[in-house]
Write a protein that holds these residues in place. Sequence first.
Motif, short mmCIF file in Angstrom:
data_model
loop_
_atom_site.label_atom_id
_atom_site.label_comp_id
_atom_site.label_asym_id
_atom_site.label_seq_id
_atom_site.Cartn_x
_atom_site.Cartn_y
_atom_site.Cartn_z
N PRO A 344 20.66 -29.69 -6.62
CA PRO A 344 20.98 -28.30 -6.51
C PRO A 344 21.53 -27.22 -6.29
O PRO A 344 22.47 -28.00 -5.70
CB PRO A 344 19.37 -28.11 -6.51
N LYS A 345 21.48 -25.97 -7.39
CA LYS A 345 22.91 -25.15 -6.58
C LYS A 345 22.94 -24.46 -4.83
O LYS A 345 21.71 -24.83 -4.44
CB LYS A 345 22.39 -24.07 -7.29
N LYS A 346 23.96 -24.69 -4.04
CA LYS A 346 23.63 -24.21 -2.63
C LYS A 346 24.82 -23.65 -2.33
O LYS A 346 25.96 -23.92 -2.96
CB LYS A 346 24.08 -25.83 -2.10
N ALA A 347 24.78 -22.14 -1.27
CA ALA A 347 25.74 -21.48 -1.75
C ALA A 347 27.17 -22.17 -0.92
O ALA A 347 26.64 -22.95 0.13
CB ALA A 347 25.12 -19.97 -0.29
N SER A 348 28.30 -21.54 -0.43
CA SER A 348 29.57 -22.77 -0.07
C SER A 348 29.91 -21.64 0.28
O SER A 348 31.42 -22.26 1.15
CB SER A 348 30.07 -23.47 -1.03
N HIS A 349 30.07 -20.63 -0.06
CA HIS A 349 31.07 -19.14 0.74
C HIS A 349 30.62 -18.28 0.29
O HIS A 349 29.61 -17.62 -0.37
CB HIS A 349 32.46 -19.27 -0.88
N VAL A 350 30.81 -16.57 1.12
CA VAL A 350 30.46 -15.39 1.51
C VAL A 350 31.21 -14.63 1.66
O VAL A 350 32.35 -14.54 2.42
CB VAL A 350 29.19 -15.57 2.21
N GLY A 351 31.08 -13.59 0.86
CA GLY A 351 32.27 -12.56 1.14
C GLY A 351 31.47 -10.41 1.07
O GLY A 351 30.23 -11.05 0.53
N LEU A 352 31.98 -9.73 1.08
CA LEU A 352 31.61 -8.76 1.47
C LEU A 352 32.00 -8.35 0.11
O LEU A 352 33.03 -7.78 -0.44
CB LEU A 352 32.21 -7.98 2.51
N LEU A 353 31.08 -7.64 -0.48
CA LEU A 353 31.54 -6.14 -1.94
C LEU A 353 31.78 -5.56 -1.51
O LEU A 353 31.69 -4.30 -0.57
CB LEU A 353 30.20 -6.81 -3.11
N LEU A 354 33.26 -5.33 -2.31
CA LEU A 354 33.47 -3.82 -2.40
C LEU A 354 33.27 -3.00 -3.08
O LEU A 354 33.54 -1.47 -3.70
CB LEU A 354 35.58 -4.10 -2.12
N SER A 355 33.02 -3.71 -4.46
CA SER A 355 33.29 -3.17 -5.63
C SER A 355 33.46 -3.57 -6.85
O SER A 355 32.56 -4.78 -6.56
CB SER A 355 34.50 -1.69 -6.25
#
Length: 398
Positions: A344-355
């Motif tokens: 199943p889908k699994k988070a592998s990365h994270v970032g901070l939304l700028l726009s």
Amino acid sequence: MGRVLAALVVVLGLGGTTLVAAPESHAATKAATKVVTTKATSTTYRTGESVWFTGRVTKGSAGVASAQVQLVRRTSTTRTVLATFRTTSTGRFAVPATPTGSAEYYVRTTGSSSVHGPVLEVAKSSTARTLAARAKDLAGRLGDATTGTRRVAASRVKDSGVTSVRYKDFERGMLVEVVRSGVTRTWFVPGKIRDRYVAKGRMTGTFGVPRADARCVVLESGCTQQFAKVAAYASSTTKIAHYQAGSGARAQYLAAARSQVGYREPAWRKSKYNAWFGYSAAWCGTFQSWVSAAIGRPGVVPARSSFDSFVAASKKAMTDYKPGSSRKPKVGTLVFFDFRNASPKKASHVGLLLSRSGDDLVVLEGNSSKGTRFTDARGVYVHHRSAKRVLFYADPRW
């Protein structure tokens, strides 16, 4: 509470809120091998002001280099460690605090033979704080004056309720006196933030007038400061101050994150963010946790030793939601991606939304590569990512 109470305490716990035993005798204090001297820049504060505690740890007549010490706030019911840090090569220290109520403070050494300096009372006040009075309190942190006191017409400032603005430059910063709705306050704008403030037109330019003192922390000697229009951040490792339009912790977080863009880890999994948390692993989540700590809000974005545990902790500590839900991501939202097409889908990365524009997201990421493809060369970069790869969003509870 007395203004200065000399006492030696036996510490029963370290970090967070701690319990402290009754003070020992004066004779025991005199017998200590180390001595901590401490003074505060002021014995009173107004909401938004910072107070600096400075002093020295000595043994005999010599300063104790690299001694680990802590700043502790004491009220009638709590003992809270505000900061843990080390002395300089001569045994000196200077640590900031932003009081939120009348309390007592002291600096102590750590370890089994912990000793502390005098207990200093800092009381809340609502009286006027003029530029001259603040300059007197902060004399040791300002350096010499480099200009006289200058006035700026309130009509040029264009800030609701402001009827008078004066400022004065010093070697290490600027004092800005603001009269708003009949209340006089004077704010300290330090070093690199002052330099960027001047470059952007001071109080009539991009930033506007200060809303409070810079709020400084031990981590990389970083400071964040709120102005009428932006939040600014600078530290010992940034060449200039960075800023973000808006107010509050979200804007401060974005300003601090922007200051890290271009950082490159010197070796695989050896980033300064790994070193801060004390482990070697993928650090995209640890970077976001570091930024939270850098603005003096540790734990709002939780820190964990693996990305999977970071994801789980983030869902508990933040407000998470799926793409297409009624809640919409905004600047400052954390974006969790599934780049591995896991099932199943699994988070592998994270970032901070700028726009965001349609499916195009502009995201600030730690542990990413300069190009859009991931390589072994990692750092902090800004990327365009597809919203179609988003697994979920999360908003920190500032």
